[in-house]
Write a protein that holds these residues in place. Structure first.
Motif, PDB file in Angstrom:
ATOM      1  N   VAL A   5     -61.597  10.503 -26.007  1.00 53.17           N
ATOM      2  CA  VAL A   5     -61.706   9.994 -24.639  1.00 53.17           C
ATOM      3  C   VAL A   5     -63.027   9.258 -24.498  1.00 53.17           C
ATOM      4  CG1 VAL A   5     -61.756  10.580 -22.193  1.00 53.17           C
ATOM      5  CG2 VAL A   5     -60.292  11.889 -23.755  1.00 53.17           C
ATOM      6  N   ARG A   6     -62.935   7.950 -24.293  1.00 53.35           N
ATOM      7  CA  ARG A   6     -64.119   7.103 -24.127  1.00 53.35           C
ATOM      8  C   ARG A   6     -64.104   6.371 -22.796  1.00 53.35           C
ATOM      9  NH1 ARG A   6     -66.579   5.047 -28.574  1.00 53.35           N
ATOM     10  NH2 ARG A   6     -66.526   2.962 -27.645  1.00 53.35           N
ATOM     11  N   SER A   7     -62.941   6.329 -22.148  1.00 48.35           N
ATOM     12  CA  SER A   7     -62.807   5.564 -20.910  1.00 48.35           C
ATOM     13  C   SER A   7     -61.792   6.253 -20.010  1.00 48.35           C
ATOM     14  CB  SER A   7     -62.343   4.133 -21.220  1.00 48.35           C
ATOM     15  OG  SER A   7     -61.050   4.155 -21.823  1.00 48.35           O
ATOM     16  N   GLU A   8     -61.676   5.738 -18.786  1.00 49.70           N
ATOM     17  CA  GLU A   8     -60.698   6.297 -17.852  1.00 49.70           C
ATOM     18  C   GLU A   8     -59.279   6.110 -18.373  1.00 49.70           C
ATOM     19  OE1 GLU A   8     -61.305   4.682 -13.995  1.00 49.70           O
ATOM     20  OE2 GLU A   8     -63.288   5.599 -13.713  1.00 49.70           O
ATOM     21  N   GLN A   9     -59.032   5.000 -19.059  1.00 50.05           N
ATOM     22  CA  GLN A   9     -57.694   4.774 -19.618  1.00 50.05           C
ATOM     23  C   GLN A   9     -57.384   5.808 -20.705  1.00 50.05           C
ATOM     24  OE1 GLN A   9     -60.001   2.385 -19.217  1.00 50.05           O
ATOM     25  NE2 GLN A   9     -59.081   1.278 -17.488  1.00 50.05           N
ATOM     26  N   GLU A  21     -56.592   9.085 -18.947  1.00 50.01           N
ATOM     27  CA  GLU A  21     -55.262   9.079 -18.333  1.00 50.01           C
ATOM     28  C   GLU A  21     -54.177   9.323 -19.379  1.00 50.01           C
ATOM     29  OE1 GLU A  21     -52.419   6.161 -15.596  1.00 50.01           O
ATOM     30  OE2 GLU A  21     -54.528   5.652 -15.948  1.00 50.01           O
ATOM     31  N   ARG A  22     -54.322   8.681 -20.552  1.00 46.05           N
ATOM     32  CA  ARG A  22     -53.346   8.892 -21.621  1.00 46.05           C
ATOM     33  C   ARG A  22     -53.393  10.332 -22.135  1.00 46.05           C
ATOM     34  NH1 ARG A  22     -54.895   3.542 -23.131  1.00 46.05           N
ATOM     35  NH2 ARG A  22     -56.531   4.368 -24.486  1.00 46.05           N
ATOM     36  N   ALA A  23     -54.604  10.860 -22.308  1.00 48.10           N
ATOM     37  CA  ALA A  23     -54.736  12.234 -22.807  1.00 48.10           C
ATOM     38  C   ALA A  23     -54.155  13.241 -21.826  1.00 48.10           C
ATOM     39  CB  ALA A  23     -56.208  12.543 -23.092  1.00 48.10           C
ATOM     40  N   LEU A  24     -54.413  13.057 -20.534  1.00 51.13           N
ATOM     41  CA  LEU A  24     -53.896  13.987 -19.533  1.00 51.13           C
ATOM     42  C   LEU A  24     -52.378  13.910 -19.440  1.00 51.13           C
ATOM     43  CD1 LEU A  24     -56.512  13.613 -16.639  1.00 51.13           C
ATOM     44  CD2 LEU A  24     -56.311  15.455 -18.316  1.00 51.13           C
ATOM     45  N   SER A  25     -51.833  12.709 -19.498  1.00 47.43           N
ATOM     46  CA  SER A  25     -50.372  12.558 -19.440  1.00 47.43           C
ATOM     47  C   SER A  25     -49.715  13.261 -20.623  1.00 47.43           C
ATOM     48  CB  SER A  25     -49.995  11.073 -19.424  1.00 47.43           C
ATOM     49  OG  SER A  25     -50.493  10.439 -18.262  1.00 47.43           O
ATOM     50  N   GLU A  26     -50.338  13.152 -21.794  1.00 46.94           N
ATOM     51  CA  GLU A  26     -49.796  13.833 -22.972  1.00 46.94           C
ATOM     52  C   GLU A  26     -49.922  15.349 -22.826  1.00 46.94           C
ATOM     53  OE1 GLU A  26     -50.496  14.053 -27.825  1.00 46.94           O
ATOM     54  OE2 GLU A  26     -51.485  12.507 -26.619  1.00 46.94           O
ATOM     55  N   LEU A  34     -67.022  11.969 -18.410  1.00 45.05           N
ATOM     56  CA  LEU A  34     -66.959  10.506 -18.395  1.00 45.05           C
ATOM     57  C   LEU A  34     -67.972   9.924 -17.419  1.00 45.05           C
ATOM     58  CD1 LEU A  34     -63.240   9.327 -18.618  1.00 45.05           C
ATOM     59  CD2 LEU A  34     -65.051   9.120 -20.313  1.00 45.05           C
ATOM     60  N   ARG A  35     -68.102  10.559 -16.244  1.00 45.81           N
ATOM     61  CA  ARG A  35     -69.027  10.054 -15.233  1.00 45.81           C
ATOM     62  C   ARG A  35     -70.456  10.031 -15.759  1.00 45.81           C
ATOM     63  NH1 ARG A  35     -72.466  11.846 -11.506  1.00 45.81           N
ATOM     64  NH2 ARG A  35     -72.155  14.022 -12.133  1.00 45.81           N
ATOM     65  N   GLN A  36     -70.788  10.994 -16.632  1.00 41.16           N
ATOM     66  CA  GLN A  36     -72.125  11.065 -17.201  1.00 41.16           C
ATOM     67  C   GLN A  36     -72.250  10.257 -18.493  1.00 41.16           C
ATOM     68  OE1 GLN A  36     -73.952  14.972 -17.195  1.00 41.16           O
ATOM     69  NE2 GLN A  36     -72.504  15.713 -15.650  1.00 41.16           N
ATOM     70  N   GLY A  37     -71.206   9.477 -18.801  1.00 45.65           N
ATOM     71  CA  GLY A  37     -71.270   8.574 -19.944  1.00 45.65           C
ATOM     72  C   GLY A  37     -71.128   9.246 -21.289  1.00 45.65           C
ATOM     73  N   MET A  38     -70.507  10.429 -21.322  1.00 46.29           N
ATOM     74  CA  MET A  38     -70.350  11.141 -22.588  1.00 46.29           C
ATOM     75  C   MET A  38     -68.927  10.986 -23.110  1.00 46.29           C
ATOM     76  SD  MET A  38     -70.866  15.174 -23.570  1.00 46.29           S
ATOM     77  CE  MET A  38     -72.651  15.058 -23.684  1.00 46.29           C
ATOM     78  N   ALA A  39     -68.788  10.377 -24.276  1.00 47.38           N
ATOM     79  CA  ALA A  39     -67.498  10.359 -24.947  1.00 47.38           C
ATOM     80  C   ALA A  39     -67.242  11.740 -25.537  1.00 47.38           C
ATOM     81  CB  ALA A  39     -67.490   9.298 -26.041  1.00 47.38           C
TER      82      ALA A  39
END
Length: 395
Positions: free
Chosen positions: A294-298, A301-306, A273-278
């Motif tokens: 995964v395109r954003s921090e949100q 966060e959802r993917a990790l929680s799942e 994400l930091r390098q701008g890669m979806a």
């Protein structure tokens, strides 16, 4: 220990009653008979009053959300009294903590002394594993002053909280060389397209949105400001496969390696994400791989929680089997595999089809980097969370 104390108190009380009964039988004195009757009535009253107290008590529990593996997590137990108590002296609470991700469980027992109208007890526990923790009350009971009786009381419902892995410093260097060609048709069900002029979705306007994107015609019909969301040329060329397991070739993996692998997976995702890669995060489930975009921090966060709330597969490497069986190498150009322990699955079949980088958390003192072919790389990194150096991985 508490159970033994309760048994001793009951045995002592029964022996006292038995001795008095024998004395009354042999001596028949009014005083001894009165003492015997008093103790019998006292015991019966103690049991009845404790039953009333139990109906007036409730145990609640709270835990600090958003903790990390290895940290001390504050726990708060609250005892609420709904009326006056008569003979209650203490409450015993037995908690069961189940880790959904690793399938483990543990118990913890608290003995709380009652004082005041509402009692608040603060304690703590060390989070030894990351993942979703399900905390339930196996037993909650009140004890009387003499520890003769116990009664169950109302307890709290199950509580769930997610404990994230510890932080690992990782620098990901993405090679400009790609292998294969991705086919995105029919793989992503809710992804945006590749035409910026195309309307991808509509939603209600919120303060801060660009007013130029308001769909005025539709807003006039609905009476609510509607915003147009345009498509963009985002690609998901990379897939992050969390290929952890409870065991490797039948041998159980240590918590150190499993926690370390989870921490590496989070670090890799954050670096992308930091390098701008979806990218897509592939989560092994009993029915196959679940792909989370995964395109954003949100999104992350959802993917990790799942991911942290799904039990990992019995064997390390099961995720790669799913990946191959579903022919997902046709849809991506870069595969990042994160593993607990040395990765033993053969990735040679993916040679020249997709770029593969295996990043393993191992119980070893030093990092090891190796090449398994022109398009397959392996990085074995120490899983010890106390190490503070930054590891560099080229993929």
């Amino acid at each position: 220990m508490e159970k033994d104390g309760l048994v001793r108190s009951r045995v002592g009380f029964c022996l006292l009653i038995a001795v008095l009964a024998l004395l009354v039988f042999f001596f028949s004195t009014p005083l001894l008979l009165g003492v015997l009757l008093f103790l019998l009535v006292f015991g019966a009253a103690m049991g009845l009053l404790l039953r009333l107290d139990a109906k007036r008590l409730k145990v609640d529990f709270s835990v600090h959300a958003g903790g990390r593996e290895g940290d001390t997590i504050p726990l708060v137990l609250t005892v609420e009294k709904k009326g006056r108590l008569f003979v209650s002296q203490s409450i015993l609470v037995e908690l069961e903590v189940k880790n959904t991700m690793f399938g483990s469980s543990s118990t913890q027992v608290f003995l709380l002394t009652l004082a005041g109208k509402e009692s608040r007890y603060e304690t703590s526990a060390v989070a030894e594993q990351c993942g979703e923790a399900c905390i339930s009350c196996r037993r909650a009971e009140v004890r009387d002053l003499l520890k003769l009786f116990r009664r169950r009381i109302e307890a709290f419902p199950e509580i769930r909280t997610v404990l994230f892995p510890h932080e690992t410093k990782l620098e990901l260097i993405l090679s400009r060389m790609t292998v294969g060609a991705s086919k995105t048709d029919d793989l992503m069900q809710n992804r945006k397209g590749n035409d910026p002029s195309e309307i991808f979705d509509i939603r209600e306007y919120v303060p801060g949105d660009d007013v130029r994107a308001i769909h005025w015609k539709l807003s006039g019909k609905t009476g609510t400001l509607i915003l147009r969301e345009a498509s963009d040329p985002s690609h998901y060329d990379a897939v992050l496969l969390a290929d952890l397991g409870l065991a490797r070739e039948g041998q159980p993996l240590s918590d150190l390696e499993r926690n370390g692998a989870a921490a590496l997976c989070v670090s890799v995702a954050e670096e992308l994400l930091r390098q701008g890669m979806a990218f897509c995060m592939a989560i092994p489930t009993p029915s196959g791989l679940e792909l989370c975009e995964v395109r954003s921090e949100q999104d992350l966060e959802r993917a990790l929680s799942e991911w942290l709330s799904i039990q990992i597969r019995p064997e390390s490497g099961d995720g790669l089997e799913f990946f191959l069986s579903e022919h997902l190498e046709q849809h991506f150009t870069r595969l990042l595999i994160v593993s607990a322990g040395w990765y033993v699955r053969d990735v040679s079949s993916l040679e020249n089809q997709i770029g593969v980088t295996v990043i393993s958390a191992v119980d070893a003192p030093n990092a090891v980097y190796a090449s398994m072919g022109s398009s397959c790389q392996v990085a074995e990194l120490p899983a010890d969370p106390s190490r503070k150096e930054t590891f560099r991985v080229i993929c």
